[in-house]
Design a protein around this motif. Structure first.
Motif, short mmCIF file in Angstrom:
data_model
loop_
_atom_site.label_atom_id
_atom_site.label_comp_id
_atom_site.label_asym_id
_atom_site.label_seq_id
_atom_site.Cartn_x
_atom_site.Cartn_y
_atom_site.Cartn_z
N ASP A 200 7.66 15.47 7.92
CA ASP A 200 6.28 15.02 7.71
C ASP A 200 6.06 14.95 6.20
O ASP A 200 6.01 15.98 5.52
CB ASP A 200 5.30 16.00 8.35
N VAL A 201 5.95 13.74 5.67
CA VAL A 201 5.91 13.54 4.22
C VAL A 201 4.65 12.78 3.83
O VAL A 201 4.34 11.73 4.41
CB VAL A 201 7.16 12.75 3.74
N ASP A 202 3.91 13.32 2.86
CA ASP A 202 2.75 12.64 2.27
C ASP A 202 3.01 12.43 0.79
O ASP A 202 3.24 13.40 0.05
CB ASP A 202 1.48 13.47 2.47
N ILE A 203 2.97 11.17 0.35
CA ILE A 203 3.21 10.82 -1.04
C ILE A 203 1.95 10.19 -1.61
O ILE A 203 1.45 9.19 -1.08
CB ILE A 203 4.39 9.84 -1.17
N ASN A 204 1.41 10.77 -2.67
CA ASN A 204 0.21 10.26 -3.33
C ASN A 204 0.52 9.98 -4.79
O ASN A 204 0.95 10.88 -5.52
CB ASN A 204 -0.93 11.27 -3.24
N GLN A 205 0.29 8.75 -5.22
CA GLN A 205 0.45 8.38 -6.63
C GLN A 205 -0.86 7.78 -7.11
O GLN A 205 -1.36 6.81 -6.55
CB GLN A 205 1.57 7.36 -6.82
N ILE A 206 -1.41 8.37 -8.17
CA ILE A 206 -2.67 7.91 -8.74
C ILE A 206 -2.41 7.63 -10.21
O ILE A 206 -2.26 8.55 -11.01
CB ILE A 206 -3.77 8.97 -8.56
N SER A 207 -2.30 6.36 -10.56
CA SER A 207 -1.77 6.01 -11.88
C SER A 207 -2.76 6.27 -13.01
O SER A 207 -2.36 6.54 -14.13
CB SER A 207 -1.31 4.56 -11.90
N GLY A 208 -4.05 6.17 -12.76
CA GLY A 208 -5.04 6.53 -13.77
C GLY A 208 -4.92 5.72 -15.03
O GLY A 208 -4.61 4.53 -15.01
N THR A 209 -5.17 6.36 -16.18
CA THR A 209 -5.08 5.70 -17.47
C THR A 209 -4.15 6.48 -18.37
O THR A 209 -3.95 7.67 -18.22
CB THR A 209 -6.47 5.61 -18.14
#
Length: 247
Positions: A200-209
């Motif tokens: 069970d894998v959750d990947i979150n990428q939030i590139s922002g500034t």
């Protein structure tokens, strides 16, 4: 049981204290450290090893480590080991090796102070381990290179890298592992390999500034993932965003 404490310290230490707790059946190390250019080597072998800020006799107080140009090499061989505490350090390298089951890590790098130019390498072999890893929070955290190689089943990993220019290599071999990973801020890269069933894998990428005034800044906020999966009955959820904030 036998107790083994193997520590080598070299470099400039402004203030360092180590207190070895008197326990009947566990290896325990208490650390409070401030200063630069510390090389710390610890080998713990056996059951119930602990590194933190107290003797774990009534709860646990986190160890407190601050400085820059630190080098940690920590090896744990055995089951039910604990590593607990914050680190505030720039230009530092961390190598942690675990061989055993039911180990616990709650480790935060740069929660309230700068943590730029970090190189983190984890090697874990075993089952039913629980890791909570964080880098950065409200303070500066730039240019992180992190690697995790995990071989085992039923492990739980919650990893939050809140750092610009983040390179994250994650290699998992084993079944029924629960992985939750967050990369937050500018220029995020993830290479993720999963071999094993029922994950069970959750990947979150939030590139922002991109951060400014922090040396080598990222060129363009972006999030990149390379995914290599060999698995039956796995569930993988990926979220990518162009704005700051947890997903």
């Amino acid at each position: 049981m036998n107790k083994l404490y193997s520590i080598a310290l070299m470099g400039l230490l402004v203030s360092t204290s180590f207190v070895f707790a008197q326990a009947t059946d566990d290896n325990e190390i208490k650390i409070t450290q401030s200063g630069d250019t510390l090389e710390l080597y610890i080998d713990q072998v056996g059951f119930g090893n602990k590194i933190g800020g107290d003797d774990f006799s009534s709860g646990s107080t986190s160890m407190d480590i601050t400085g820059s140009s630190l080098m940690f090499d920590l090896d744990f061989i055995g089951n039910q080991n604990i590593l607990f505490g914050p680190v505030e350090a720039d230009s530092s390298n961390y190598t942690l090796s675990y061989s055993g089951d039911s180990n616990e890590i709650d480790w935060n790098i740069g929660y309230s102070g700068s943590a730029d130019d970090s190189d983190i390498n984890f090697s874990v072999t075993g089952d039913s381990n629980t890791f909570d890893l964080d880098q950065g929070y409200a303070a500066s955290a730039e240019r992180l290179d992190a690697d995790l190689v995990l071989i085992g089943d039923n492990n739980i990993f919650d990893v939050d890298w809140e750092s610009d220019d983040n390179v994250w290599n994650l290699d998992i071999t084993g079944g029924s592992n629960d992985i939750n990973t967050l990369q937050n801020d500018g220029a995020q890269n993830l290479e993720f390999t999963l071999v094993g069933d029922g994950g069970d894998v959750d990947i979150n990428q939030i590139s922002g500034t991109c951060a400014t005034g922090a040396g080598t800044g990222c060129s363009t906020p972006n999030a990149n993932i390379v995914l290599d999966v060999t698995s039956d009955n796995a569930t993988i959820t990926i979220t990518q965003k162009d704005s700051n904030g947890d997903s």
